[in-house]
Scaffold this active site. Sequence first.
Site, PDB file in Angstrom:
ATOM      1  N   CYS A   1      -2.746  14.070   9.298  1.00 38.68           N
ATOM      2  CA  CYS A   1      -4.148  14.529   9.270  1.00 38.68           C
ATOM      3  C   CYS A   1      -4.792  14.537  10.649  1.00 38.68           C
ATOM      4  O   CYS A   1      -5.802  15.208  10.850  1.00 38.68           O
ATOM      5  CB  CYS A   1      -4.967  13.683   8.303  1.00 38.68           C
ATOM      6  SG  CYS A   1      -4.383  13.823   6.611  1.00 38.68           S
ATOM      7  N   HIS A  39     -12.726  14.962  10.034  1.00 38.55           N
ATOM      8  CA  HIS A  39     -11.626  15.241   9.118  1.00 38.55           C
ATOM      9  C   HIS A  39     -12.185  15.172   7.699  1.00 38.55           C
ATOM     10  O   HIS A  39     -12.871  14.216   7.337  1.00 38.55           O
ATOM     11  CB  HIS A  39     -10.523  14.198   9.320  1.00 38.55           C
ATOM     12  CG  HIS A  39      -9.425  14.277   8.315  1.00 38.55           C
ATOM     13  ND1 HIS A  39      -8.858  15.476   7.951  1.00 38.55           N
ATOM     14  CD2 HIS A  39      -8.805  13.317   7.581  1.00 38.55           C
ATOM     15  CE1 HIS A  39      -7.925  15.247   7.038  1.00 38.55           C
ATOM     16  NE2 HIS A  39      -7.876  13.953   6.800  1.00 38.55           N
ATOM     17  N   ASN A  72      -8.799  17.526   0.923  1.00 39.98           N
ATOM     18  CA  ASN A  72      -8.174  17.123   2.185  1.00 39.98           C
ATOM     19  C   ASN A  72      -6.993  18.053   2.473  1.00 39.98           C
ATOM     20  O   ASN A  72      -5.982  18.014   1.776  1.00 39.98           O
ATOM     21  CB  ASN A  72      -7.711  15.662   2.075  1.00 39.98           C
ATOM     22  CG  ASN A  72      -7.100  15.133   3.359  1.00 39.98           C
ATOM     23  OD1 ASN A  72      -6.784  15.899   4.266  1.00 39.98           O
ATOM     24  ND2 ASN A  72      -6.921  13.826   3.420  1.00 39.98           N
TER      25      ASN A  72
HETATM   26  N1  COA Z   1      -9.614   9.667 -11.884  1.00 42.31           N
HETATM   27  C1  COA Z   1     -10.099   8.634 -12.558  1.00 42.31           C
HETATM   28  N2  COA Z   1      -9.855   7.355 -12.245  1.00 42.31           N
HETATM   29  C2  COA Z   1      -9.112   7.123 -11.156  1.00 42.31           C
HETATM   30  C3  COA Z   1      -8.574   8.155 -10.384  1.00 42.31           C
HETATM   31  C4  COA Z   1      -8.847   9.476 -10.774  1.00 42.31           C
HETATM   32  N3  COA Z   1      -8.392  10.554 -10.110  1.00 42.31           N
HETATM   33  N4  COA Z   1      -7.873   7.626  -9.374  1.00 42.31           N
HETATM   34  C5  COA Z   1      -7.965   6.293  -9.495  1.00 42.31           C
HETATM   35  N5  COA Z   1      -8.708   5.989 -10.580  1.00 42.31           N
HETATM   36  C6  COA Z   1      -9.052   4.684 -11.097  1.00 42.31           C
HETATM   37  C7  COA Z   1      -8.080   3.604 -10.703  1.00 42.31           C
HETATM   38  O1  COA Z   1      -6.958   3.622 -11.551  1.00 42.31           O
HETATM   39  C8  COA Z   1      -8.910   2.369 -10.866  1.00 42.31           C
HETATM   40  O2  COA Z   1      -8.944   2.031 -12.233  1.00 42.31           O
HETATM   41  P1  COA Z   1      -8.881   0.483 -12.693  1.00 42.31           P
HETATM   42  O3  COA Z   1     -10.091  -0.157 -12.079  1.00 42.31           O
HETATM   43  O4  COA Z   1      -8.895   0.597 -14.156  1.00 42.31           O
HETATM   44  O5  COA Z   1      -7.601  -0.040 -12.112  1.00 42.31           O
HETATM   45  C9  COA Z   1     -10.306   2.825 -10.468  1.00 42.31           C
HETATM   46  O6  COA Z   1     -10.300   4.274 -10.534  1.00 42.31           O
HETATM   47  C10 COA Z   1     -10.695   2.424  -9.059  1.00 42.31           C
HETATM   48  O7  COA Z   1      -9.605   2.689  -8.226  1.00 42.31           O
HETATM   49  P2  COA Z   1      -9.709   2.490  -6.685  1.00 42.31           P
HETATM   50  O8  COA Z   1      -8.431   2.910  -6.039  1.00 42.31           O
HETATM   51  O9  COA Z   1     -10.230   1.139  -6.371  1.00 42.31           O
HETATM   52  O10 COA Z   1     -10.867   3.559  -6.355  1.00 42.31           O
HETATM   53  P3  COA Z   1     -11.601   3.821  -5.014  1.00 42.31           P
HETATM   54  O11 COA Z   1     -13.041   3.696  -5.202  1.00 42.31           O
HETATM   55  O12 COA Z   1     -10.972   3.090  -3.857  1.00 42.31           O
HETATM   56  O13 COA Z   1     -11.306   5.361  -4.791  1.00 42.31           O
HETATM   57  C11 COA Z   1      -9.898   6.765  -3.461  1.00 42.31           C
HETATM   58  C12 COA Z   1      -9.986   5.817  -4.644  1.00 42.31           C
HETATM   59  C13 COA Z   1      -8.455   7.216  -3.301  1.00 42.31           C
HETATM   60  C14 COA Z   1     -10.782   7.966  -3.754  1.00 42.31           C
HETATM   61  C15 COA Z   1     -10.398   6.045  -2.192  1.00 42.31           C
HETATM   62  O14 COA Z   1      -9.760   4.799  -2.051  1.00 42.31           O
HETATM   63  C16 COA Z   1     -10.182   6.827  -0.958  1.00 42.31           C
HETATM   64  O15 COA Z   1     -10.787   7.870  -0.767  1.00 42.31           O
HETATM   65  N6  COA Z   1      -9.353   6.329  -0.027  1.00 42.31           N
HETATM   66  C17 COA Z   1      -9.078   7.021   1.213  1.00 42.31           C
HETATM   67  C18 COA Z   1      -8.197   8.153   0.889  1.00 42.31           C
HETATM   68  C19 COA Z   1      -8.080   9.142   1.974  1.00 42.31           C
HETATM   69  O16 COA Z   1      -9.019   9.782   2.320  1.00 42.31           O
HETATM   70  N7  COA Z   1      -6.882   9.291   2.500  1.00 42.31           N
HETATM   71  C20 COA Z   1      -6.531  10.276   3.405  1.00 42.31           C
HETATM   72  C21 COA Z   1      -6.875   9.870   4.772  1.00 42.31           C
HETATM   73  S1  COA Z   1      -6.146  11.026   5.806  1.00 42.31           S
END
Ligand code: COA
Length: 322
Positions: A115, A251, A281
């Site tokens: 990225c 980004h 993304n």
């Molecule tokens: N739909 C519904 N629920 C989802 C889901 C989806 N697509 N993806 C995850 N969940 C659930 C999880 O299973 C979890 O459930 P649980 O509490 O029952 O275990 C809950 O949502 C919370 O998960 P969590 O991973 O803690 O959520 P979050 O608030 O951290 O959001 C991301 C997840 C991936 C959106 C977030 O962590 C993020 O944006 N991270 C950075 C990712 C990124 O940008 N990467 C690229 C950089 S180049």
Amino acid sequence: MYNSRISGLGMYVPENIVTNDDLSKIMDTSNEWIIERTGIKERRHIKKGDGNSTVVMGVKAAKIAIERASIDKDDIDLILFATLSPDYYFPGSGVLVQELLEIPTCPAMDIRNQCSGFIYAISVGVAMLRDGYGKKCLVIGADSMSKLLDWEDRSTAVLFGDGAGAVVLEAYSCSGEKEDRGILSVDLNSDGNYKDILHVDGGVASKTTGYLRMEGREVFKHAVEKLARTSEKAMAKAGVKSDDVDWVVPHQANIRIIQGTARKMGIPDEKVIKTVQDHGNTSAASIPLALSVASEAGQIVKNDLIVTEAIGGGLAWGAIVL
Ligand code: COA
């Protein structure tokens, strides 16, 4: 002395729109969850039979950038292609673009920095033009993220889209003063200790293409902190302050990362370009896509001071002031 400036911008996204509702039909997710946690409303995915690939999308974006730069493709001295999803292990995507656009012999290479690949590619382009490799450099960022998604993993499958952006970088002679235009400063970083929190689990060692794997929360924590810090370092190198900045072009990974970073940098939300809602993304394509959209919409205009920043697998991250 020589510096580089962007003289043309181009973009391409596949026609196939995939909405959050489309995804909620094939996995346990919802429009509300995706919008609240990421800001993404839809993304574009390559569709079987549409003729697209990472290289093909890159070529489409490049043609527009070349036209807008009002240059002849035969005058391109250097081709840099940032991608994490090349059509082949080799030859590189850069030479495939060279062949498809019929650009005469010149150096062409791929930049493999996920990225942050576009930030790295611009930095390489600026340095090579300064070192006398020529006057005109085509820089492409393109990725087919849909090809690397595990549809059983809802925490990653909803986040990514496909697309390409391209710029023409041109060397020009300048005074080396703050008033110069073009790329004013660059800050690059990487730390392999975090290789496991965002990676693709395939490659020649396993003879598989693999899938994208991510510890989302961990990446999130690193992202805001590191993006704000690298942006501040790039601004300090360029001798500019937050108040001088017209636009931040981040980004486009997650609206919460985008807004958290801007807050840390002391930049108001209305000065932040956002396309994540429409593209998701798109990895190496994300910044040139956002630059193109903002320029086409008349948001970014000539002489604006822009900070652009990105982080991705590696971890690798960086920022540019232009
Ligand atoms: N739909 C519904 N629920 C989802 C889901 C989806 N697509 N993806 C995850 N969940 C659930 C999880 O299973 C979890 O459930 P649980 O509490 O029952 O275990 C809950 O949502 C919370 O998960 P969590 O991973 O803690 O959520 P979050 O608030 O951290 O959001 C991301 C997840 C991936 C959106 C977030 O962590 C993020 O944006 N991270 C950075 C990712 C990124 O940008 N990467 C690229 C950089 S180049």
